[in-house]
Design an enzyme around this catalytic site. Structure first.
Site, PDB file in Angstrom:
ATOM      1  N   PHE A   8      42.325  51.842  42.855  1.00 16.52           N
ATOM      2  CA  PHE A   8      43.026  52.433  41.575  1.00 16.52           C
ATOM      3  C   PHE A   8      42.559  52.124  40.143  1.00 16.52           C
ATOM      4  CE2 PHE A   8      46.300  52.152  44.897  1.00 16.52           C
ATOM      5  CZ  PHE A   8      47.550  52.771  44.356  1.00 16.52           C
ATOM      6  N   ASP A   9      42.233  52.726  39.543  1.00 18.66           N
ATOM      7  CA  ASP A   9      42.047  52.573  38.050  1.00 18.66           C
ATOM      8  C   ASP A   9      43.449  51.691  37.419  1.00 18.66           C
ATOM      9  OD1 ASP A   9      40.987  52.564  35.343  1.00 18.66           O
ATOM     10  OD2 ASP A   9      42.401  54.120  34.897  1.00 18.66           O
ATOM     11  N   MET A  10      43.136  51.034  36.377  1.00 14.82           N
ATOM     12  CA  MET A  10      44.533  50.309  35.815  1.00 14.82           C
ATOM     13  C   MET A  10      45.319  51.008  34.585  1.00 14.82           C
ATOM     14  SD  MET A  10      45.091  46.401  34.799  1.00 14.82           S
ATOM     15  CE  MET A  10      44.306  46.500  33.164  1.00 14.82           C
ATOM     16  N   LYS A 141      31.707  53.154  33.636  1.00 13.97           N
ATOM     17  CA  LYS A 141      32.280  54.405  33.975  1.00 13.97           C
ATOM     18  C   LYS A 141      31.775  55.447  32.782  1.00 13.97           C
ATOM     19  CE  LYS A 141      36.519  52.779  36.120  1.00 13.97           C
ATOM     20  NZ  LYS A 141      38.096  52.821  36.156  1.00 13.97           N
ATOM     21  N   ASP A 166      43.144  58.265  36.127  1.00 15.36           N
ATOM     22  CA  ASP A 166      43.803  59.209  34.946  1.00 15.36           C
ATOM     23  C   ASP A 166      43.024  59.874  33.831  1.00 15.36           C
ATOM     24  OD1 ASP A 166      44.308  57.415  31.929  1.00 15.36           O
ATOM     25  OD2 ASP A 166      43.327  56.504  33.631  1.00 15.36           O
TER      26      ASP A 166
END
Length: 219
Positions: A8-10, A141, A166
């Site tokens: 997961f990204d946060m 990223k 997201d």
């Protein structure tokens, strides 16, 4: 496809924090008599902290060291998150569902102290085997380095991982890592390019259902 792990990204995916970064960015720009466009704030998303603030300094024409601007912005973000960190809709239901089946990890461009201040309010890190932050990452990223480091921490190969992101920059990092990549756009990122991802989910609940459908874990 046997899936063993979900990474997961946060910010903006699990935590409703992009609005906080946007608010803090606008406040910093105002201190220097500048305004910052939504397009600039959007391009900052999903990048490493210093890369993000380099974009900010360049596009607002603020002649200040991006490191100094980053310190100003982060101080304000920390202050807000300490008081009002909020989970994205469906977060804990998603974590409950997936943690029963898969190994979970975090790969966030944020610094560790942001993870900790949010966790102090929401107690979400308990679901994750590993937390990979921007510390120790040379190429942020959309480069895949942060995801490869997270995979190494949990002992997984890319082909057995799903990445949830997201932002377009973050999704490119996930896709470039070799993982199956699901975008979960927020109100701040819904107009970004996600044409290259494997699936675009309506929300975290939809993303979890897709993960369960595409592959069961290895025995």
């Amino acid at each position: 496809m046997p899936i063993q792990a979900v990474i997961f990204d946060m910010d903006g995916l699990m935590i409703d924090s992009e609005r906080v970064y946007w608010q803090a960015g606008r406040e910093v720009a105002n201190r220097y008599g500048k305004t910052v466009k939504d397009a600039t704030l959007g391009r900052m998303m999903g990048r490493s902290p210093i890369d993000s603030m380099t974009v900010f300094a360049t596009e607002t024409d603020i002649a200040v060291d991006p490191l100094a601007l980053l310190a100003e912005r982060d101080a304000r973000v920390y202050e807000i998150l300490r008081a009002e960190a909020t989970p994205m809709p469906g977060l804990f239901e998603t974590l409950d569902r997936l943690s029963d089946v898969y190994t979970l990890a975090i790969a966030t461009s944020a610094k560790r102290y942001f993870v900790d201040v949010i966790d102090a309010r929401l107690n979400f890190v308990r679901y994750f085997k590993a937390v990979q932050t921007s510390e120790g990452v040379v190429n942020g990223k959309p480069a895949p380095e942060i995801y490869h480091k997270a995979m190494k921490q949990i002992g997984m190969q890319p082909e057995h991982c799903v990445v949830l992101e997201d932002s377009s920059n973050g999704a490119r990092a996930g896709k470039s890592s070799g993982a199956y990549t699901i975008a979960v756009p927020s109100e701040h990122t819904r107009d970004q390019d996600f044409s290259f991802v494997d699936y675009i989910a309506k929300d975290l609940t939809d993303a979890a259902a897709k993960i369960m459908a595409i592959g069961s874990p290895l025995p």
